[in-house]
Design an enzyme around this catalytic site. Structure first.
Site, PDB file in Angstrom:
ATOM      1  N   CYS A   1       0.808  -1.311   0.072  1.00  0.00           N
ATOM      2  CA  CYS A   1       0.261  -0.135  -0.053  1.00  0.00           C
ATOM      3  C   CYS A   1       0.810   1.113   0.119  1.00  0.00           C
ATOM      4  O   CYS A   1       2.139   1.117   0.641  1.00  0.00           O
ATOM      5  CB  CYS A   1      -0.961  -0.009   1.127  1.00  0.00           C
ATOM      6  SG  CYS A   1      -2.182   1.227   1.255  1.00  0.00           S
TER       7      CYS A   1
ATOM      8  N   CYS B   1      -9.559 -10.758  11.309  1.00  0.00           N
ATOM      9  CA  CYS B   1      -9.842  -9.606  10.425  1.00  0.00           C
ATOM     10  C   CYS B   1      -9.350  -8.156  10.618  1.00  0.00           C
ATOM     11  O   CYS B   1      -9.789  -7.720  11.771  1.00  0.00           O
ATOM     12  CB  CYS B   1     -11.367  -9.626   9.916  1.00  0.00           C
ATOM     13  SG  CYS B   1     -11.598  -8.883   8.602  1.00  0.00           S
TER      14      CYS B   1
HETATM   15 FE1  SF4 Z   1      -2.608   1.279   3.544  1.00  0.00          FE
HETATM   16 FE2  SF4 Z   1      -4.961   0.722   4.993  1.00  0.00          FE
HETATM   17 FE3  SF4 Z   1      -2.703   0.142   5.873  1.00  0.00          FE
HETATM   18 FE4  SF4 Z   1      -3.250   2.758   5.544  1.00  0.00          FE
HETATM   19  S1  SF4 Z   1      -4.157   1.165   6.924  1.00  0.00           S
HETATM   20  S2  SF4 Z   1      -1.332   1.651   5.142  1.00  0.00           S
HETATM   21  S3  SF4 Z   1      -4.354   2.718   3.958  1.00  0.00           S
HETATM   22  S4  SF4 Z   1      -3.643  -0.741   4.146  1.00  0.00           S
END
Ligand code: SF4
Ligand code: SAH
Length: 387
Positions: free
Chosen positions: A132, A361
């Site tokens: 991400c 989850c």
């Molecule tokens: Fe990405 Fe969600 Fe992790 Fe933030 S919480 S780094 S948006 S996967």
């Protein structure tokens, strides 16, 4: 001329690779599949037949599609395929939790977790990206950086894999997967079209037939895409808020510097207006010891959310290697929840089922080890499970 013969050769090579590459039907929406069958000169009801074979019955072999003519089955096996990501590791826990590691490219993995709940509910936590780009400070997926977006086939393929793990399905009234949350690895709103296509298949009766309340997209707050989402599809929306002031949220969820809490709340209000029914937003709030978990923080949060119909889901921070953050004590979590109750909010604490296989989850991402260690671990798994 040399230049044109070169381009002819390139065209021929392109054509050859284009004709040898099979079309993966798994991620196609009903409309895309109708278009596909039209290019084969076939009627549109073929799309319905094949959709049901793929998603209702988990079939990936055209020869088993007995209501198609032998000629069409043969033709399909030449030009198309039904390909989900490869399962390189799975673990089924005593409490009913199931976890899969899927290889999407050599050395790139995503995780999918199925978590049982009371009354026959089974919620599948689905990934949308490898890594991400948003780098939230408490999230280990963010620490891996961004590798690539998943395709619609790789996203819906996670539902397909989970459903198939329950064996051949003859009776479509029983659903192995009753709920889907886009809360695995990645930011779904930064992989918009494939996520949308996959969610369309989750909702469609010819796909997984889940109701809009049972499909939830979780976002860290990509405001313009929340606005667009409301125009394109009707699913449940969860917002990863984690802080009630911009100052703290800038630190925890850096996308807040671009789209602040006010903008996010306005986008959520707009989303709810577009939903035909009485819906609420789920606010996800990861409790981090000494950072955002005091009773005062709870009161500021309650104040901040006054204008938004919502319920709050508290997630005790899930530690991972090299993080400076800590999980709060049970007492602090309970006190935070109580403060929200007292101010009239519904606040649940996310269950920790599946702990015996490192899966819960929403905490899935928190469990992700650093990429190198994981690759080594899964390569070891593959090596030891090889014949
Ligand atoms: Fe990405 Fe969600 Fe992790 Fe933030 S919480 S780094 S948006 S996967
Ligand atoms: N990118 C999306 C969806 C994936 S993250 C989003 O941020 O909403 C799914 C949820 O897990 C989010 O609420 C996220 O904030 C939370 N999460 C991430 N890391 C965590 C950790 N270490 N402990 C607890 N929750 C975590």
């Amino acid at each position: 001329m040399p230049s044109s013969s070169l381009s002819l050769a390139t065209d021929a090579a392109d054509l050859a690779s284009a004709t040898t590459e099979k079309t993966n039907l798994l991620g196609m929406t009903p409309q895309a599949l109708i278009d596909f069958f039209q290019t084969l000169g076939e009627k549109s009801f073929r799309a319905t037949q094949v959709l049901k074979w793929m998603h209702h019955y988990g079939v990936d072999d055209f020869s088993q599609m007995t209501d198609l003519s032998k000629g069409l089955r043969q033709r399909l096996s030449e030009v198309a395929e039904i390909r989900a990501p490869k399962v390189v590791y799975h673990h089924y826990s005593e409490d009913g939790t199931r976890k899969w590691v899927l290889e999407v490219d050599a050395g790139s993995y995503v995780e999918t977790v199925l978590i049982p709940a009371e009354s026959h509910r089974r919620t599948l936590c689905v990934s949308s990206q490898v890594g991400c780009s948003l780098d939230c400070s408490f999230c280990s997926t963010g620490k891996q950086g961004f590798q690539r977006n998943l395709s619609a086939a790789e996203i819906i393929g996670q539902v397909w894999v989970a459903q198939r793990s329950f064996g051949p399905r003859k009776d479509t009234s029983n659903r192995p997967v009753t709920n889907v949350v886009m809360m695995g690895m990645g930011e779904p709103l930064l992989n918009y079209e494939p996520v949308l296509d996959a969610m369309r298949l989750m909702l469609d009766d010819k796909g997984y037939g889940l109701s809009k309340r049972r499909v939830t997209l979780s976002t860290s707050g990509v405001v313009p895409m929340i606005e667009r989402l409301g125009d394109d599809i009707d699913v449940s929306l969860a917002i990863s808020l984690h802080a009630a002031t911009d100052e703290l949220r800038n630190e925890l969820v850096p996308i807040n510097k671009k789209y602040n809490i006010d903008a996010l709340i306005t986008a959520c209000q707009g989303y709810l207006k577009k939903c035909g029914d009485k819906r609420v937003i789920t606010i996800e709030y990861t409790l981090i010891d000494g950072v955002n978990d005091s009773v005062t923080d709870a009161k500021v949060l309650a104040q901040r959310l006054q204008s938004l119909p919502c319920k709050i889901n508290l997630i005790p921070f899930n530690p991972f290697p090299n993080t400076q953050y800590r999980k709060p004590s049970r007492n602090r979590v309970m006190a935070f929840q109580q403060a929200l109750y007292d101010l009239g909010y519904t606040a649940t604490i996310r269950s920790t089922r599946g702990d015996d296989i490192d899966a819960a989850c929403g905490q899935l991402v928190g469990q992700v080890q650093d990429k190198t260690r994981r690759s080594a671990k899964y390569q070891q798994v593959i090596a030891t499970s090889a014949p």
